[in-house]
Design an enzyme around this catalytic site. Structure first.
Site, PDB file in Angstrom:
ATOM      1  NE  ARG A  26      -3.227   0.281   3.359  1.00 48.27           N
ATOM      2  CZ  ARG A  26      -2.208   0.731   4.207  1.00 48.27           C
ATOM      3  NH1 ARG A  26      -1.353   1.289   4.782  1.00 48.27           N
ATOM      4  NH2 ARG A  26      -2.350  -0.021   5.516  1.00 48.27           N
ATOM      5  CE1 TYR A  78     -17.165  10.653 -16.334  1.00 52.85           C
ATOM      6  CE2 TYR A  78     -16.755  10.647 -13.514  1.00 52.85           C
ATOM      7  CZ  TYR A  78     -16.724  10.374 -14.886  1.00 52.85           C
ATOM      8  OH  TYR A  78     -17.044   8.748 -15.155  1.00 52.85           O
ATOM      9  CG  ASP A 151     -10.100  15.735 -14.813  1.00 49.93           C
ATOM     10  OD1 ASP A 151      -9.341  15.120 -16.356  1.00 49.93           O
ATOM     11  OD2 ASP A 151     -10.993  15.080 -14.959  1.00 49.93           O
ATOM     12  CE  LYS A 176     -13.064   7.656 -18.268  1.00 49.73           C
ATOM     13  NZ  LYS A 176     -13.119   8.660 -17.462  1.00 49.73           N
TER      14      LYS A 176
END
Ligand SMILES: *Cc1c(COP(=O)(O)O)cnc(C)c1O
Length: 363
Positions: A26, A78, A151, A176
């Site tokens: 992690r 978004y 973004d 994406k």
């Protein structure tokens, strides 16, 4: 030649307090480190932090803000980001102001003050392809001491590098274009600010929204072809946008590469090319919904940025969560993620679907 997939959660240590650079996955994992270095270098950034999804990146960056502080955001964000802002953070006492891209470009300084912690930009926006002048927005935001987050998912670092234009954080859904093959979900944030970077690394391990080694590897693999894919996405989108602009069944085409687009000049200045996303207005919502189900090469699906072309209806699909917002996606909007197939085939398929629209309208 290829970074291995370090599919391990933990690492053998030499002595208590003496390890070989890694202690727990992690906190850090070598495949993830390779991905972070690669993405940061593409953004021209000193620091990069990878996440389990684009939304995990957004959530982690939002932990730079405290309740009572203000976020000024472009209104056409978004849908999932709007949902997070309005249904998760706003009820906790975070303050949000939403401005149109036009207002941000014309007069951002008039809408921000010292309580503004983050100016949240997305450019080009999803799904309306609005374009924001990053350099001008960053100057206004920095004058009141606010951070600027961009973004940049639609553009990728191949087309636009927000940090070079003055932004403090460049953020991506690597799901994406960066991964590019519709086979993984991931996110990323890059920065040159050492204080922000230190906090983001701390938040990454503390909040724990990290990508697994195989997912990191898939994004790394996709990145190898980012430049060639983006060139083809842009070239195909140019041809598809020109075709749509001439078509009588299409009310309006939203593509920053068209001279008719209000953000065309800004996009020319701050982007290398105009990207692979196009939205357009069909004659009606019924036409839009019918059309997206009729195409054969363009698959009806959410998401974007993969090598295969996708078509969707934002108001009922990706942006259904903005339906109650004053800036909801128009009901007759169709969004295209233009793939890298033959542009001729893509246009033929759209033409066949649109001819049936025109026929239905005439009947
Ligand atoms: C998809 C997307 C996100 C969210 O990313 P996920 O990987 O789906 O969590 C954020 N911003 C934009 C612009 C997106 O297209």
């Amino acid at each position: 030649m290829t970074v291995p997939i370090y599919q391990t959660s933990t690492y053998v240590q030499d002595e208590v307090g003496v390890h070989k650079g890694y202690d727990y996955s992690r906190v850090a994992n070598p495949t993830r480190t390779a991905l972070q270095l690669c993405l940061a270098s593409l953004e021209g950034a000193e620091h990069g932090v990878a996440f389990a999804s684009g939304m995990a990146a957004v959530t982690t960056v939002m932990h730079l803000v405290s309740p009572g502080e203000r976020i000024v955001s472009v209104n056409d964000v978004y849908g999932g980001v709007y949902r997070l802002f309005s249904q998760v953070y706003q009820p906790k006492g975070y303050e949000f102001t939403y401005l149109s891209a036009e207002t941000i470009n014309a007069e951002l300084a008039q809408h921000i003050d010292e309580r503004t912690r983050i100016v949240w930009l997305e450019t080009p926006t999803n799904p309306l392809l609005n374009v924001i002048d990053i350099r001008a927005a960053a100057e206004a935001a920095h004058a009141v001491g606010s951070l600027v987050v961009v973004d940049s998912t639609f553009a990728t670092p191949y087309l636009q590098r927000p940090l070079e234009l003055g932004a403090d954080i460049a953020l991506h859904s690597t799901t994406k274009y960066l991964a590019g093959h519709s086979d993984v979900v991931g996110g990323f944030a890059a920065t040159n600010d050492p204080t922000v970077a230190e906090r983001l690394y701390f938040l990454q391990k503390s909040l724990g929204a990290v990508p697994g080694p195989f997912d990191s590897w898939l994004v790394l693999r996709g990145l190898k072809t980012l430049a060639v894919r983006m060139r083809q996405h842009c070239e195909n989108a140019r041809q598809v946008a020109q075709f749509l602009e001439r078509h009588p069944a299409v009310e309006r085409v939203l593509y920053p590469g068209l001279e008719s687009h209000p953000g065309h000049e800004i996009a020319r200045r701050q982007m290398r090319d105009f990207g692979g996303m196009i939205s357009f207005l069909a004659a009606s919502e019924e036409e839009a919904v019918g059309l997206v189900a009729r195409t054969k090469l363009w698959q009806l699906a959410e998401s974007l940025g993969g090598v295969e072309s996708l078509i969707e209806h934002p108001a009922r699909m990706t942006h259904a969560s903005t339906a109650d917002a004053p800036f909801a996606a128009p009901r007759n909007l169709v969004r295209l993620s233009v793939g890298i197939e033959s542009a001729g085939d893509l246009i033929e398929d759209l033409e066949a679907a649109l001819v049936r629209s025109a026929a239905a309208a005439g009947a």
